[in-house]
Design an enzyme around this catalytic site. Structure first.
Site, PDB file in Angstrom:
ATOM      1  N   ARG A   1      87.782  -9.061  38.320  1.00  0.00           N
ATOM      2  CA  ARG A   1      86.345  -8.853  38.097  1.00  0.00           C
ATOM      3  C   ARG A   1      85.495  -9.738  39.001  1.00  0.00           C
ATOM      4  O   ARG A   1      84.265  -9.589  39.057  1.00  0.00           O
ATOM      5  CB  ARG A   1      85.989  -9.163  36.633  1.00  0.00           C
ATOM      6  CG  ARG A   1      86.697  -8.274  35.645  1.00  0.00           C
ATOM      7  CD  ARG A   1      86.317  -8.666  34.238  1.00  0.00           C
ATOM      8  NE  ARG A   1      84.930  -8.363  33.963  1.00  0.00           N
ATOM      9  CZ  ARG A   1      84.497  -7.226  33.461  1.00  0.00           C
ATOM     10  NH1 ARG A   1      85.340  -6.279  33.181  1.00  0.00           N
ATOM     11  NH2 ARG A   1      83.221  -7.034  33.245  1.00  0.00           N
TER      12      ARG A   1
ATOM     13  N   ASN B   1      77.868 -13.071  32.208  1.00  0.00           N
ATOM     14  CA  ASN B   1      78.243 -11.954  33.070  1.00  0.00           C
ATOM     15  C   ASN B   1      77.043 -11.034  33.106  1.00  0.00           C
ATOM     16  O   ASN B   1      76.570 -10.603  32.060  1.00  0.00           O
ATOM     17  CB  ASN B   1      79.470 -11.244  32.464  1.00  0.00           C
ATOM     18  CG  ASN B   1      79.799  -9.944  33.180  1.00  0.00           C
ATOM     19  OD1 ASN B   1      79.427  -9.753  34.333  1.00  0.00           O
ATOM     20  ND2 ASN B   1      80.497  -9.069  32.499  1.00  0.00           N
ATOM     21  N   GLY B   2      76.520 -10.764  34.302  1.00  0.00           N
ATOM     22  CA  GLY B   2      75.379  -9.865  34.397  1.00  0.00           C
ATOM     23  C   GLY B   2      74.339 -10.403  35.337  1.00  0.00           C
ATOM     24  O   GLY B   2      74.607 -11.304  36.141  1.00  0.00           O
TER      25      GLY B   2
ATOM     26  N   GLU C   1      86.688   9.867  49.920  1.00  0.00           N
ATOM     27  CA  GLU C   1      87.497   8.932  49.134  1.00  0.00           C
ATOM     28  C   GLU C   1      88.510   8.197  50.019  1.00  0.00           C
ATOM     29  O   GLU C   1      88.716   6.984  49.880  1.00  0.00           O
ATOM     30  CB  GLU C   1      88.195   9.687  47.988  1.00  0.00           C
ATOM     31  CG  GLU C   1      89.300   8.938  47.254  1.00  0.00           C
ATOM     32  CD  GLU C   1      88.877   7.576  46.705  1.00  0.00           C
ATOM     33  OE1 GLU C   1      87.682   7.276  46.670  1.00  0.00           O
ATOM     34  OE2 GLU C   1      89.777   6.805  46.322  1.00  0.00           O
TER      35      GLU C   1
ATOM     36  N   LYS D   1      88.946   4.132  50.522  1.00  0.00           N
ATOM     37  CA  LYS D   1      90.239   3.479  50.231  1.00  0.00           C
ATOM     38  C   LYS D   1      90.663   2.622  51.419  1.00  0.00           C
ATOM     39  O   LYS D   1      91.083   1.490  51.269  1.00  0.00           O
ATOM     40  CB  LYS D   1      91.277   4.569  49.936  1.00  0.00           C
ATOM     41  CG  LYS D   1      92.363   4.192  49.020  1.00  0.00           C
ATOM     42  CD  LYS D   1      92.043   4.296  47.539  1.00  0.00           C
ATOM     43  CE  LYS D   1      90.792   3.643  47.088  1.00  0.00           C
ATOM     44  NZ  LYS D   1      90.236   4.067  45.850  1.00  0.00           N
TER      45      LYS D   1
ATOM     46  N   GLU E   1      88.114  -0.514  51.994  1.00  0.00           N
ATOM     47  CA  GLU E   1      88.083  -1.644  51.052  1.00  0.00           C
ATOM     48  C   GLU E   1      89.315  -2.531  51.114  1.00  0.00           C
ATOM     49  O   GLU E   1      89.211  -3.726  50.878  1.00  0.00           O
ATOM     50  CB  GLU E   1      87.784  -1.185  49.618  1.00  0.00           C
ATOM     51  CG  GLU E   1      88.818  -0.301  48.987  1.00  0.00           C
ATOM     52  CD  GLU E   1      88.407   0.196  47.617  1.00  0.00           C
ATOM     53  OE1 GLU E   1      87.638  -0.471  46.916  1.00  0.00           O
ATOM     54  OE2 GLU E   1      88.886   1.282  47.227  1.00  0.00           O
TER      55      GLU E   1
ATOM     56  N   LYS F   1      86.457  -5.364  40.573  1.00  0.00           N
ATOM     57  CA  LYS F   1      86.939  -4.111  39.992  1.00  0.00           C
ATOM     58  C   LYS F   1      85.892  -3.449  39.111  1.00  0.00           C
ATOM     59  O   LYS F   1      85.695  -2.251  39.158  1.00  0.00           O
ATOM     60  CB  LYS F   1      88.197  -4.401  39.174  1.00  0.00           C
ATOM     61  CG  LYS F   1      88.782  -3.205  38.474  1.00  0.00           C
ATOM     62  CD  LYS F   1      89.809  -2.547  39.331  1.00  0.00           C
ATOM     63  CE  LYS F   1      90.404  -1.306  38.709  1.00  0.00           C
ATOM     64  NZ  LYS F   1      90.670  -0.304  39.751  1.00  0.00           N
TER      65      LYS F   1
HETATM   66  C1  F6R Z   1      87.240   2.104  44.834  1.00  0.00           C
HETATM   67  C2  F6R Z   1      86.871   1.754  43.482  1.00  0.00           C
HETATM   68  C3  F6R Z   1      85.431   1.775  43.122  1.00  0.00           C
HETATM   69  C4  F6R Z   1      85.258   2.329  41.694  1.00  0.00           C
HETATM   70  C5  F6R Z   1      83.782   2.242  41.272  1.00  0.00           C
HETATM   71  C6  F6R Z   1      83.576   2.823  39.904  1.00  0.00           C
HETATM   72  O1  F6R Z   1      88.619   2.065  45.004  1.00  0.00           O
HETATM   73  O2  F6R Z   1      87.692   1.419  42.672  1.00  0.00           O
HETATM   74  O3  F6R Z   1      84.698   2.515  44.025  1.00  0.00           O
HETATM   75  O4  F6R Z   1      85.710   3.634  41.666  1.00  0.00           O
HETATM   76  O5  F6R Z   1      83.364   0.917  41.298  1.00  0.00           O
HETATM   77  O6  F6R Z   1      84.331   2.154  38.937  1.00  0.00           O
HETATM   78  P1  F6R Z   1      84.657   2.809  37.546  1.00  0.00           P
HETATM   79  O7  F6R Z   1      85.566   3.961  37.784  1.00  0.00           O
HETATM   80  O8  F6R Z   1      85.300   1.734  36.756  1.00  0.00           O
HETATM   81  O9  F6R Z   1      83.357   3.256  36.968  1.00  0.00           O
END
Ligand code: F6R
Length: 588
Positions: free
Chosen positions: A27, A98-99, A466, A470, A473, A583
Site C-alpha cells: 500500500r 491513511n488518506g 492494459e 503492465k 509499471e 496497490k
Molecule cells: C495496474 C493496477 C492498477 C489498478 C487500479 C485499480 O496493474 O493494478 O491500475 O488496477 O489502481 O485498483 P482496484 O482494482 O483495486 O480498484
C-alpha cells in the site's frame, strides 16, 4: 494508499504491527513508523521499506499496545520527520493516518493563527493539532478526536494510541479500516492481510464510525455519537494464500495462479448472475467503471456486451465518471470493477450514482470492501489476496465475469459458463515451463528498448492499453497502447528502426485490419511481436495463444503479464513494489 496497523492484546504489539506492516507494504513503501506504549509512548520511524526491518533492529521493547504505518507520501516529502506516527504535544498520544485531508491548508492556517506550531509538511500533523485544539474545550480524548475528525474533508482513516487511558481510538470515513477480533486481542488494519495470522473474525468499519479498543471494543457513530452493534464476519481467505511460498515474487505467483483463479471466479450463484443480468437489461444507461487495469477490463466489457448481447454499455475511468453526472438518473446502473474495492476514484463514481438513486453492481476481489458494501449486488472474484502491485490474476477473473454477464444478459448463461470454463483450461495449458522460458528469452532480447508499442482492435484495443500499463509499471520502459487503426493518425511518426511493437491479432473480424496495421509498422522498421493463435509472415516473433473467440483478451493478456514480469526482473527492478506506485489507491 498507506497501510495502518494497530494492536492491543497480550502478544508483543511491536512484533504484530511490524509483521502487519510488512503484509501491507504494497500500500506504500517510501517510509514507515511504529509507536508503542510502555509507560511512555516511543516512536521509531525511518525512510525506506519496512520489509528490511527486523524486530531486533527495531529497538522497541515488548508492548501490548502499538500502532504502525507504511507510507505512500501525499503531503510532504519522503523523509523521517514526515513519516508517521506523529506525536501530540507532550507525547500524550501518537497518530497515524491513511488518506488526504482536503481542507488541510485552511485548517493549518486556522491552527497557526491560534498559536499551533508545525514541524512537518504533512496533513496528518493538522489532525494532531486539531485534536489538541479540541481538547482545550473537551478533555476526553475520544470526544476531541471525533470532533476534530468531523472537521476534516476528504477520505481518511486515523488510528491513535492514548498514553493515559492505554486505549486505541480509530475512525474511518472513506479510507478502509477493519477490526480483527482474536482471543483477548484486537488488531486494526487497512485490509485483511495483517489479521489472517491472528483471527478470521472481523468487523468491517463503515464510514463515519469510530472504534475504541481497550480490554474490549466499542463502536460509535461519529455523527450521532451513539454506540452501535456491528456484525462480526468470518473471512474465508487463509494465511497461506498471502505468502510467496517458493516463488521469487508475488507477481509470478499470481500470474501462475491463473491456472485456477479464472475457474474460481466463475463459481457464482447462478441466480445472482441472472438477477444482475436482469438489472443490466432493465437499466436505462449502464456504465462500466474502474481505474487502471480494472478500467481496461470495463472497456473490454463494452465490446463484450456489444457483441454478445447487442447492448450498449458505457465506459469511463473512475476519476472521469463523476464528470458525466448530468446523465445519471435513478434508472442508471453502475458496474464497478475493482480488485481492492477501496479505490477512491471508483468509490467516488459509486457516490455519483448513489446521489441520483441509481443502482450499483460490482466485481470485487476483497470481501467486505467499501465497493462491495456500497453495491446492491456483488460478485466476488474468489481469487485470494492479490499482493503484487501490478494486477494480474484479478484482471483475467474480472474479464471472465464481465464476459459471463454479457452472456447472461443475452439469455445465454449456460453457453457462457461452458465457454469460459474451457478458456480457463486453456490458460492452464498455456502456463507451462516452455512458455515461461520463451517469454523470458523475449524479455532478454528487448529489455534494452526505450519504447514498446502495443496495438489491438475491438475488444483487444482494451488489452493493448492494459498491456502498456503492465509493461510501464514494472519495467519502467515507455510503453503505449493504441487502437490499430489510430496509428496512422499520428503515433506512426514515432516508429523507428527495431522498435518492438506488439500486435494483438485475435482470430476475429479485426484480424485482417490488424495484420495491415502490423505491416504498416513493419514497413517503417518496427519489430513485430505477434500475439495470435496463428503465426504470420509479418511477425518477427510469434507468441502463440489459443483461439477462444470473444474471450481473446484473457489469453492475450497472460503472455504480456509474463513478458512485463521478466522485463522487470531483467532490468533489476522489484516487480512486486515498483517505484511511485501503491496497490490500493485510496486517494483521489
Ligand atoms: C495496474 C493496477 C492498477 C489498478 C487500479 C485499480 O496493474 O493494478 O491500475 O488496477 O489502481 O485498483 P482496484 O482494482 O483495486 O480498484
Amino acid at each position: 494508499m498507506c497501510g495502518i496497523v494497530g494492536y492491543k492484546g497480550k502478544k508483543n504489539g511491536c512484533e504484530v504491527v511490524l509483521k502487519g506492516l510488512k503484509d501491507l507494504e504494497y500500500r506504500g513503501y517510501d517510509s514507515w513508523g511504529i509507536a508503542a506504549l510502555n509507560g511512555d509512548i516511543r516512536i521509531v520511524k525511518d525512510v525506506g521499506k519496512i520489509s528490511e526491518i527486523s524486530l531486533d533492529n527495531l529497538g522497541l521493547e515488548h508492548s501490548e499496545l502499538a500502532i504502525g504505518h507504511t507510507r505512500w507520501a501525499t503531503h510532504g516529502g519522503v523523509n523521517k520527520i514526515n513519516a508517521h506516527p506523529h506525536f501530540a504535544q507532550g507525547e500524550t498520544f501518537a497518530l497515524v493516518q491513511n488518506g488526504i485531508v482536503e481542507n488541510f491548508q485552511e485548517l493549518r492556517g486556522e491552527l497557526k493563527a491560534k498559536g499551533h506550531q508545525f514541524t512537518t509538511e504533512t496533513d496528518t500533523e493538522v489532525i494532531v493539532k486539531l485534536i489538541e485544539e479540541e481538547q482545550k474545550s473537551n478533555n476526553d480524548l475520544k470526544a476531541a478526536t471525533i470532533s476534530a475528525f468531523n472537521k476534516l474533508k476528504g477520505r481518511n482513516a486515523i488510528v491513535l494510541i492514548d498514553k493515559e487511558t492505554q486505549r486505541i481510538i480509530a475512525i474511518k470515513d472513506g479510507s478502509p479500516l477493519m477490526l480483527g477480533i482474536g482471543e483477548n486481542e484486537y488488531i486494526l488494519a487497512s485490509d485483511i492481510s495483517p489479521l489472517l495470522s491472528h483471527t478470521k473474525q472481523v468487523i468491517f468499519l463503515d464510514d463515519k464510525e469510530a472504534v475504541v479498543v481497550n480490554d474490549t471494543y466499542q463502536i460509535f457513530d461519529i455523527v450521532s455519537g451513539e454506540e452501535k452493534e456491528k456484525k462480526v464476519q468470518t473471512i474465508d481467505w487463509d494465511v497461506e494464500q498471502a505468502k510467496k511460498g517458493e516463488y521469487p515474487h508475488f507477481m509470478l505467483k499470481e500470474i501462475l495462479e491463473q491456472k485456477h483463479t479464472i475457474k474460481q471466479a466463475l463459481v457464482q450463484d447462478p441466480e445472482l448472475i441472472q438477477n444482475i443480468a436482469k438489472e443490466i437489461n432493465n437499466a436505462f444507461g449502464v456504465y462500466a467503471v474502474g481505474c487502471g487495469t480494472a478500467g481496461k477490463v470495463c472497456l473490454a466489457g463494452t465490446y463484450a456486451f456489444s457483441q454478445i448481447a447487442g447492448k450498449h454499455v458505457n465506459f469511463a475511468f473512475g476519476s472521469e465518471f463523476p464528470n458525466f453526472h448530468h446523465f445519471i438518473t435513478s434508472k442508471s446502473l453502475l458496474m464497478a470493477v475493482s480488485q481492492s474495492g477501496e479505490t477512491a476514484d471508483t468509490l467516488e463514481a459509486i457516490e455519483t450514482v448513489k446521489d441520483k438513486h441509481g443502482k450499483v453492481i460490482s466485481l470485487v476481489n476483497v470481501m467486505g470492501s467499501s465497493v462491495m458494501r456500497q453495491s446492491e449486488y456483488s460478485l466476488l472474484l474468489n481469487n485470494g489476496p492479490e499482493i503484487a502491485v501490478a494486477s494480474t490474476k484479478a484482471t483475467t477473473s474480472q474479464l471472465a465475469l464481465m464476459i459471463l454477464l454479457a452472456y447472461a444478459s443475452a439469455g445465454r448463461y449456460d453457453e457462457g459458463m461452458k465457454h469460459l470454463n474451457e478458456v480457463s483450461d486453456k490458460v492452464g495449458e498455456m502456463l507451462g515451463e516452455n512458455y515461461l522460458s520463451s517469454l523470458k528469452e523475449l524479455a532478454e532480447q528487448i529489455k534494452g528498448s526505450s519504447d514498446i508499442y502495443i496495438i489491438g482492435r475491438g475488444i483487444n484495443y482494451a488489452m493493448a492499453l492494459e498491456a502498456a500499463i503492465k509493461i510501464q509499471e514494472v519495467s519502467y520502459i515507455h510503453a503505449e497502447g493504441f487502437a490499430g487503426g489510430e496509428l496512422k493518425h499520428g503515433p506512426i511518426a514515432l516508429i523507428s528502426q527495431g522498435m518492438p511493437c506488439i500486435a494483438l491479432v485475435a482470430n476475429d473480424e479485426t484480424k485482417a485490419d490488424m495484420l495491415s496495421n502490423a505491416m504498416e509498422i513493419k514497413s517503417r522498421g518496427g519489430y513485430i511481436i505477434g500475439v495470435s493463435p496463428e503465426n504470420n509472415e509479418i511477425f518477427d516473433y510469434w507468441i502463440k495463444v489459443p483461439d477462444v473467440g470473444i474471450a481473446s483478451p484473457i489469453v492475450n493478456i497472460v503472455p504480456i503479464q509474463l513478458l512485463a514480469y521478466y522485463l522487470s526482473v531483467a532490468r533489476g527492478i522489484d516487480p512486486d513494489k515498483p517505484r511511485n506506485l501503491a496497490k490500493s489507491v485510496t486517494v483521489k
